[in-house]
Design a protein around this motif. Sequence first.
Motif, mmCIF file in Angstrom:
data_model
loop_
_atom_site.group_PDB
_atom_site.id
_atom_site.type_symbol
_atom_site.label_atom_id
_atom_site.label_comp_id
_atom_site.label_asym_id
_atom_site.label_seq_id
_atom_site.Cartn_x
_atom_site.Cartn_y
_atom_site.Cartn_z
ATOM 1 N N GLY A 36 0.811 -1.199 0.000
ATOM 2 C CA GLY A 36 0.000 0.000 0.000
ATOM 3 C C GLY A 36 0.849 1.255 0.000
ATOM 4 O O GLY A 36 2.007 1.251 0.432
ATOM 5 N N VAL A 37 0.272 2.315 -0.511
ATOM 6 C CA VAL A 37 0.875 3.646 -0.457
ATOM 7 C C VAL A 37 -0.010 4.501 0.438
ATOM 8 O O VAL A 37 -1.227 4.588 0.228
ATOM 9 C CB VAL A 37 0.992 4.270 -1.862
ATOM 10 N N ASN A 38 0.598 5.110 1.454
ATOM 11 C CA ASN A 38 -0.170 5.812 2.481
ATOM 12 C C ASN A 38 0.189 7.290 2.543
ATOM 13 O O ASN A 38 1.367 7.651 2.487
ATOM 14 C CB ASN A 38 0.099 5.196 3.859
ATOM 15 N N GLY A 39 -0.814 8.106 2.712
ATOM 16 C CA GLY A 39 -0.620 9.528 2.978
ATOM 17 C C GLY A 39 -1.452 9.946 4.171
ATOM 18 O O GLY A 39 -2.606 9.501 4.319
ATOM 19 N N GLU A 40 -0.880 10.762 5.043
ATOM 20 C CA GLU A 40 -1.589 11.163 6.256
ATOM 21 C C GLU A 40 -1.397 12.647 6.523
ATOM 22 O O GLU A 40 -0.287 13.174 6.412
ATOM 23 C CB GLU A 40 -1.083 10.366 7.456
ATOM 24 N N ASP A 41 -2.484 13.314 6.882
ATOM 25 C CA ASP A 41 -2.470 14.716 7.311
ATOM 26 C C ASP A 41 -3.064 14.778 8.707
ATOM 27 O O ASP A 41 -4.190 14.305 8.925
ATOM 28 C CB ASP A 41 -3.277 15.595 6.357
ATOM 29 N N TYR A 77 -3.721 3.745 -0.860
ATOM 30 C CA TYR A 77 -3.861 3.101 -2.163
ATOM 31 C C TYR A 77 -3.322 1.677 -2.014
ATOM 32 O O TYR A 77 -2.145 1.493 -1.673
ATOM 33 C CB TYR A 77 -3.076 3.840 -3.240
ATOM 34 N N LEU A 78 -4.167 0.683 -2.269
ATOM 35 C CA LEU A 78 -3.771 -0.700 -2.040
ATOM 36 C C LEU A 78 -3.586 -1.437 -3.357
ATOM 37 O O LEU A 78 -4.434 -1.337 -4.252
ATOM 38 C CB LEU A 78 -4.819 -1.428 -1.198
ATOM 39 N N PHE A 79 -2.468 -2.185 -3.449
ATOM 40 C CA PHE A 79 -2.202 -3.030 -4.601
ATOM 41 C C PHE A 79 -2.504 -4.469 -4.198
ATOM 42 O O PHE A 79 -1.834 -5.041 -3.340
ATOM 43 C CB PHE A 79 -0.746 -2.887 -5.054
ATOM 44 N N LEU A 80 -3.546 -5.043 -4.808
ATOM 45 C CA LEU A 80 -4.051 -6.355 -4.422
ATOM 46 C C LEU A 80 -3.805 -7.344 -5.551
ATOM 47 O O LEU A 80 -4.070 -7.034 -6.719
ATOM 48 C CB LEU A 80 -5.553 -6.258 -4.148
ATOM 49 N N PRO A 81 -3.300 -8.558 -5.271
ATOM 50 C CA PRO A 81 -3.052 -9.527 -6.344
ATOM 51 C C PRO A 81 -4.355 -10.011 -6.973
ATOM 52 O O PRO A 81 -5.380 -10.113 -6.309
ATOM 53 C CB PRO A 81 -2.313 -10.665 -5.636
ATOM 54 N N TYR A 97 -3.765 -0.176 -9.139
ATOM 55 C CA TYR A 97 -4.037 -0.413 -7.720
ATOM 56 C C TYR A 97 -5.480 -0.856 -7.547
ATOM 57 O O TYR A 97 -6.349 -0.622 -8.387
ATOM 58 C CB TYR A 97 -3.710 0.810 -6.868
ATOM 59 N N ALA A 98 -5.733 -1.532 -6.422
ATOM 60 C CA ALA A 98 -7.033 -2.173 -6.226
ATOM 61 C C ALA A 98 -8.067 -1.249 -5.603
ATOM 62 O O ALA A 98 -9.249 -1.339 -5.922
ATOM 63 C CB ALA A 98 -6.870 -3.409 -5.349
ATOM 64 N N SER A 99 -7.642 -0.379 -4.694
ATOM 65 C CA SER A 99 -8.617 0.464 -4.014
ATOM 66 C C SER A 99 -7.958 1.722 -3.471
ATOM 67 O O SER A 99 -6.728 1.792 -3.314
ATOM 68 C CB SER A 99 -9.276 -0.301 -2.852
ATOM 69 N N GLN A 100 -8.797 2.692 -3.180
ATOM 70 C CA GLN A 100 -8.382 3.911 -2.483
ATOM 71 C C GLN A 100 -9.373 4.150 -1.355
ATOM 72 O O GLN A 100 -10.568 4.327 -1.586
ATOM 73 C CB GLN A 100 -8.357 5.116 -3.428
ATOM 74 N N GLY A 201 -11.380 4.058 21.525
ATOM 75 C CA GLY A 201 -11.498 4.688 20.215
ATOM 76 C C GLY A 201 -11.844 3.657 19.168
ATOM 77 O O GLY A 201 -12.618 2.728 19.415
ATOM 78 N N PHE A 202 -11.252 3.782 18.001
ATOM 79 C CA PHE A 202 -11.490 2.836 16.929
ATOM 80 C C PHE A 202 -10.277 2.778 16.019
ATOM 81 O O PHE A 202 -9.502 3.733 15.909
ATOM 82 C CB PHE A 202 -12.743 3.189 16.123
ATOM 83 N N SER A 203 -10.106 1.636 15.370
ATOM 84 C CA SER A 203 -8.989 1.437 14.464
ATOM 85 C C SER A 203 -9.273 2.116 13.129
ATOM 86 O O SER A 203 -10.424 2.373 12.766
ATOM 87 C CB SER A 203 -8.745 -0.057 14.239
ATOM 88 N N THR A 204 -8.202 2.387 12.383
ATOM 89 C CA THR A 204 -8.333 2.943 11.030
ATOM 90 C C THR A 204 -7.691 1.954 10.065
ATOM 91 O O THR A 204 -6.501 2.053 9.760
ATOM 92 C CB THR A 204 -7.654 4.321 10.936
ATOM 93 N N PRO A 205 -8.456 0.973 9.583
ATOM 94 C CA PRO A 205 -7.876 -0.090 8.749
ATOM 95 C C PRO A 205 -7.461 0.423 7.385
ATOM 96 O O PRO A 205 -8.050 1.359 6.832
ATOM 97 C CB PRO A 205 -9.027 -1.097 8.642
ATOM 98 N N ALA A 206 -6.461 -0.194 6.823
ATOM 99 C CA ALA A 206 -6.010 0.163 5.476
ATOM 100 C C ALA A 206 -6.985 -0.328 4.425
ATOM 101 O O ALA A 206 -6.978 0.155 3.294
ATOM 102 C CB ALA A 206 -4.632 -0.412 5.214
ATOM 103 N N LEU A 207 -7.826 -1.306 4.783
ATOM 104 C CA LEU A 207 -8.814 -1.869 3.867
ATOM 105 C C LEU A 207 -10.208 -1.671 4.434
ATOM 106 O O LEU A 207 -10.420 -1.840 5.638
ATOM 107 C CB LEU A 207 -8.577 -3.374 3.666
ATOM 108 N N LEU A 208 -11.144 -1.329 3.583
ATOM 109 C CA LEU A 208 -12.546 -1.291 3.979
ATOM 110 C C LEU A 208 -13.222 -2.487 3.316
ATOM 111 O O LEU A 208 -13.674 -2.429 2.175
ATOM 112 C CB LEU A 208 -13.199 0.022 3.544
#
Length: 269
Positions: A36-41, A77-81, A97-100, A201-208
């Motif tokens: 995955g490619v991650n960006g955070e603000d 941005y996730l790259f999924l096989p 990429y598979a998803s954003q 709190g709650f988790s912030t998963p890379a995949l929905l």
Amino acid sequence: EKTFGAVNLVSQTSLFDGSNFGTGCYTYSYFCRLMGVNGEDSRIFSQELRAHVEVASNLSVMVGGYFEWFERTNTTYLFLPGAAVPVVPDARNGRTYASQVVETTKGETNSVFAQAQWDITPTLEFAAGVRYTDETKDGVFNNVYRNESNPVARAVLAPVGTFVFPDFAEDDFSPEATLTWRMTPSQTIYAAYRTGYKSGGFSTPALLLNSVVAAGEQSLEFGSESAEGGEIGYRADLADGLFSVSAAAYYYEFSGLQRSALDIATLNF
């Protein structure tokens, strides 16, 4: 910091505004099949105000308040096989990429606290305090893109336009008290009762995933952690300060201990 007669007033303000961008591997092994490619603000603002009052020659009181606001937006941005080849371009736009996924989390913390310090004798001191904390956190998680040409993406990832709205709200009282005896100018014995609180709190998963949507927002949320117990200790500077000694014994019980673990069904920590 400002002093008004017997009152000492201290104000602390903090502002953080940061961004980062990087890559990660979500198979948590040597075989990086989910990259995955991650960006955070992130933006955080906090303000604390404390007032220290000398009520009498042997009694002082400190009261204060704390406010914090934060906002965090994470884009992955996730790259999924694919089913037969490592990368499947989207027939609509050529994206590989598979998803954003875009996740935005906001929260507020409001807290008030007070502590009193009483010098019972010149060598015996008693201090007690309490903190009240109220916290809220809200999230909006959204799949803004899914590669419809990738069969794995279609099977496991939530469709575009899927929203999940986790939230968290709780308050807590945390008291404490300490009795300190200065046996000599260089030796101190103390006994303390302590309580502690760490918000949930709650988790912030890379995949929905579809499994997350099916399980509901509760699958992302985790509760708060609290602790209660006490300790006794001894501190001393010996041999005219050539060496020091410090020893303590303590016992604490934790409730709702927070630990990190991977949920295979939702690929969420």
